[in-house]
Enzyme design. Structure first.
Site, PDB file in Angstrom:
ATOM      1  N   SER A  73       0.800  -1.231   0.000  1.00  0.00           N
ATOM      2  CA  SER A  73       0.000   0.000   0.000  1.00  0.00           C
ATOM      3  C   SER A  73       0.833   1.282   0.000  1.00  0.00           C
ATOM      4  CB  SER A  73      -0.955   0.013   1.199  1.00  0.00           C
ATOM      5  OG  SER A  73      -2.007  -0.898   1.007  1.00  0.00           O
ATOM      6  N   LYS A  76       0.637   3.315  -3.101  1.00  0.00           N
ATOM      7  CA  LYS A  76      -0.545   4.141  -3.377  1.00  0.00           C
ATOM      8  C   LYS A  76      -0.257   5.634  -3.255  1.00  0.00           C
ATOM      9  CE  LYS A  76      -3.587   0.537  -1.470  1.00  0.00           C
ATOM     10  NZ  LYS A  76      -4.457   0.184  -0.322  1.00  0.00           N
ATOM     11  N   TYR A 201      -2.550  -2.244 -10.875  1.00  0.00           N
ATOM     12  CA  TYR A 201      -2.609  -2.141  -9.414  1.00  0.00           C
ATOM     13  C   TYR A 201      -1.739  -3.191  -8.734  1.00  0.00           C
ATOM     14  CZ  TYR A 201      -4.639  -2.375  -4.713  1.00  0.00           C
ATOM     15  OH  TYR A 201      -4.811  -2.410  -3.358  1.00  0.00           O
ATOM     16  N   TYR A 253      -4.089   3.144   7.918  1.00  0.00           N
ATOM     17  CA  TYR A 253      -5.364   2.447   7.968  1.00  0.00           C
ATOM     18  C   TYR A 253      -6.246   3.036   9.084  1.00  0.00           C
ATOM     19  CZ  TYR A 253      -2.622  -0.820   5.128  1.00  0.00           C
ATOM     20  OH  TYR A 253      -1.819  -1.374   4.183  1.00  0.00           O
ATOM     21  N   VAL A 271       1.163  -3.889   3.973  1.00  0.00           N
ATOM     22  CA  VAL A 271       0.997  -5.150   4.676  1.00  0.00           C
ATOM     23  C   VAL A 271       2.207  -6.075   4.555  1.00  0.00           C
ATOM     24  CG1 VAL A 271      -1.511  -5.121   4.663  1.00  0.00           C
ATOM     25  CG2 VAL A 271      -0.276  -6.164   2.742  1.00  0.00           C
TER      26      VAL A 271
END
Length: 317
Positions: A73, A76, A201, A253, A271
């Site tokens: 992540s 991103k 992605y 998160y 993660v």
């Protein structure tokens, strides 16, 4: 920070970082390695490594810094920046929102319940899938190559590449992400084909780095888009401001508020156990420790960053 303060901080980091890493490493026992992507389940649960880089490119590192991992992540943040550079703010934020969700990062709940049916922000999975569709390029391969080249430039490492084993593992098990993508397609958020968007992605989530690469990428954000080592502007200042704001509000998160209270730095976790953070105007920081808490953040990594922030008064609040 003046030169004397930097010198003092740097000396303390050189003297004590290894012992602080050792003290935080025991908290790996409080977490579990991610297993929903099968390839990530192979990561060692008991490691912790960190690299801190200053504006001259000097580094202080300790722990398991030779360990390589995928961005997950963290990617991103940088695909958001690239999408903004390709499309501008108005178009990007017609496809994704600007608010925290309060839901799990892979939830689809609010896509159906809250109008206008776009992802709440670019750092949840649905938002990052939407952002992946906005990267310029006629094919998924062209889009992926643009992302990879951008990441290589930010890390100043032309050897960065995609871990194909992780990519395949993500693709083979991505039932929830496929559901999210089809929902976005049905809502008119995705203009490209679902499989093409997901290929992009999964590819950027699977780019492999180490702690030094992360610290180098974070350093550019710490200096508002300027690479202070090469004296080059790589990202418009406004887009870094947007990215860092999302890192504060959504980057850890559902523990983003807690992290802001206890650490007080913009950060993004993945993660794989990785965390990218920075002391604005000073340092880029890259960290990895794969054992995660229930909210998907590195148990030992969060503990170590809390210690460093307290020791050096790094919190921005």
């Amino acid at each position: 920070m003046n030169l004397d303060e930097h010198t003092t901080t740097w000396k303390q980091l050189n003297d004590h970082l290894a012992s602080w890493v050792t003290a935080s490493k025991v908290h790996t026992e409080d977490g579990h390695v991610a297993s929903y992507i099968p390839e990530l389940a192979n990561a060692p649960a008991d490691i912790l490594g960190i690299c801190i880089m200053d504006a001259e490119g000097n580094t202080v590192a300790a722990g398991d810094t030779d360990y390589h991992f995928t961005l997950q992540s963290i990617s991103k943040v940088f695909t958001l920046i690239l999408a903004l550079m390709d499309n501008g703010e108005e178009y990007v934020f017609s496809k994704v929102g600007m608010e925290p969700t309060g839901d799990d990062f892979n939830s689809m709940l609010k896509l159906e319940l809250v109008e206008p049916g776009i992802p709440f922000n670019p750092l949840i999975n649905a938002g990052a899938i939407a952002i992946s569709s906005l990267i310029a390029g006629d094919t998924p391969s062209e889009q992926t190559q643009r992302i990879l080249q951008f990441f290589r430039e930010l890390a100043d490492n032309p050897a960065l590449d995609i871990n194909q084993d992780v990519f395949k593992s993500e693709s083979d098990t991505a039932h929830r992400n496929r559901s999210l993508a089809y929902f976005l397609k049905d809502n008119g958020v995705l203009d490209r084909e679902v499989d093409d968007v997901l290929r992009v992605y999964f590819s950027h989530c699977s780019i492999q780095v180490n702690c030094t690469d992360l610290a180098r990428m974070a350093l550019v954000l710490a200096h508002n888009g300027v690479d202070p080592i090469r004296k080059q502007r790589l990202i418009p200042r406004r887009f870094v401001q947007i990215a860092k704001t999302f890192m504060f509000t959504c980057g850890m998160y559902n523990a983003s508020g807690e992290f802001a209270m206890n650490v007080g730095l913009p950060a993004k976790s993945g993660v794989s156990g990785s965390i990218l953070t920075m002391v604005p105007g000073r340092y880029g920081i890259g960290l990895v420790s794969p054992a995660l808490n229930r909210k998907g953040n590195s148990t030992a990594g969060v503990h170590l960053l809390g210690k460093l922030s307290q020791e050096f008064d790094w919190s921005l609040f």
